[in-house]
Design an enzyme around this catalytic site. Structure first.
Site, PDB file in Angstrom:
ATOM      1  N   GLU A  58       0.825  -1.202   0.000  1.00 25.48           N
ATOM      2  CA  GLU A  58       0.000   0.000   0.000  1.00 25.48           C
ATOM      3  C   GLU A  58       0.857   1.247   0.000  1.00 25.48           C
ATOM      4  O   GLU A  58       1.932   1.290   0.573  1.00 25.48           O
ATOM      5  CB  GLU A  58      -0.908   0.022   1.232  1.00 25.48           C
ATOM      6  CG  GLU A  58      -2.004  -1.003   1.185  1.00 25.48           C
ATOM      7  CD  GLU A  58      -3.066  -0.732   2.236  1.00 25.48           C
ATOM      8  OE1 GLU A  58      -3.103   0.388   2.797  1.00 25.48           O
ATOM      9  OE2 GLU A  58      -3.861  -1.643   2.494  1.00 25.48           O
ATOM     10  N   HIS A 104      -4.591   6.699   0.502  1.00 18.28           N
ATOM     11  CA  HIS A 104      -3.825   5.458   0.492  1.00 18.28           C
ATOM     12  C   HIS A 104      -4.395   4.526  -0.558  1.00 18.28           C
ATOM     13  O   HIS A 104      -5.491   4.746  -1.066  1.00 18.28           O
ATOM     14  CB  HIS A 104      -3.760   4.803   1.882  1.00 18.28           C
ATOM     15  CG  HIS A 104      -5.028   4.180   2.351  1.00 18.28           C
ATOM     16  ND1 HIS A 104      -6.051   4.903   2.904  1.00 18.28           N
ATOM     17  CD2 HIS A 104      -5.429   2.886   2.379  1.00 18.28           C
ATOM     18  CE1 HIS A 104      -7.036   4.080   3.261  1.00 18.28           C
ATOM     19  NE2 HIS A 104      -6.688   2.838   2.943  1.00 18.28           N
ATOM     20  N   HIS A 106      -5.327   0.578  -2.038  1.00 19.11           N
ATOM     21  CA  HIS A 106      -5.729  -0.792  -1.696  1.00 19.11           C
ATOM     22  C   HIS A 106      -5.275  -1.704  -2.829  1.00 19.11           C
ATOM     23  O   HIS A 106      -5.686  -1.497  -3.968  1.00 19.11           O
ATOM     24  CB  HIS A 106      -7.255  -0.898  -1.566  1.00 19.11           C
ATOM     25  CG  HIS A 106      -7.792  -0.377  -0.279  1.00 19.11           C
ATOM     26  ND1 HIS A 106      -9.134  -0.435   0.028  1.00 19.11           N
ATOM     27  CD2 HIS A 106      -7.175   0.192   0.777  1.00 19.11           C
ATOM     28  CE1 HIS A 106      -9.320   0.082   1.231  1.00 19.11           C
ATOM     29  NE2 HIS A 106      -8.148   0.486   1.708  1.00 19.11           N
TER      30      HIS A 106
HETATM   31 ZN    ZN Z   1      -7.595   1.144   3.546  1.00 19.31          ZN
END
Ligand code: ZN
Length: 156
Positions: A58, A104, A106
């Protein structure tokens, strides 16, 4: 009164174990939430490129907002990418009022916030992006700090 409640049915895991929410995903109906209505195309491109570069781990960062537009991604020294979840060392965050959210990625195809994501959202600003695999214009989502989906325009 605050009109949005944190959703209880979010049950998304990260990584290979990610599964879709039990409820059908609702389309974002909030626009211009708290004055933030758009993201700069170049900034979105950088987020997607960084997400691709970091895959299968990530990627994480903070968002700088000016005049209601998300302008810039800030990578913090010490932000760790893992295959479980990006870890935000928020004590490294500079004191900067233009930083108003997080982003962020995934590695799964599901750009939906996990319980841990909702905790992060609640603590760190008012706009939050998640970019999911395959990290394209169509595989990212924006959320309020309560996890409600937000529609953002992409502007030049
Ligand atoms: Zn997440």
């Amino acid at each position: 009164m605050w009109p949005f409640r944190r959703k209880k049915e979010v049950g998304v895991l990260h990584g290979d174990g990610t599964r879709p929410r039990k409820q059908p995903w609702e389309e974002p109906d909030l626009h211009g939430f708290q004055g933030i209505s758009a993201i700069r195309r170049g900034c979105l491109g950088m987020i997607l490129a960084s997400s691709r570069a970091t895959h299968p781990n990530e990627f994480g960062g903070f968002l700088r907002v000016k005049g209601g537009v998300i302008e810039e991604v800030i990578l913090l020294p010490g932000t760790v990418s893992g295959n479980e979840h990006a870890i935000f060392y928020t004590h490294m965050l500079p004191v900067d009022m233009s930083i108003q959210g997080t982003v962020h990625s995934h590695p799964s195809p599901y750009p939906y916030p996990s319980d841990a994501d909702l905790e992060l959202f609640a603590k760190h600003g008012r706009i939050h992006l998640i970019a999911a695999r395959p990290y394209t214009d169509k595989s990212w989502r924006a959320y309020t700090f309560t996890g409600d989906p937000v529609r953002l325009d992409v502007v030049e």
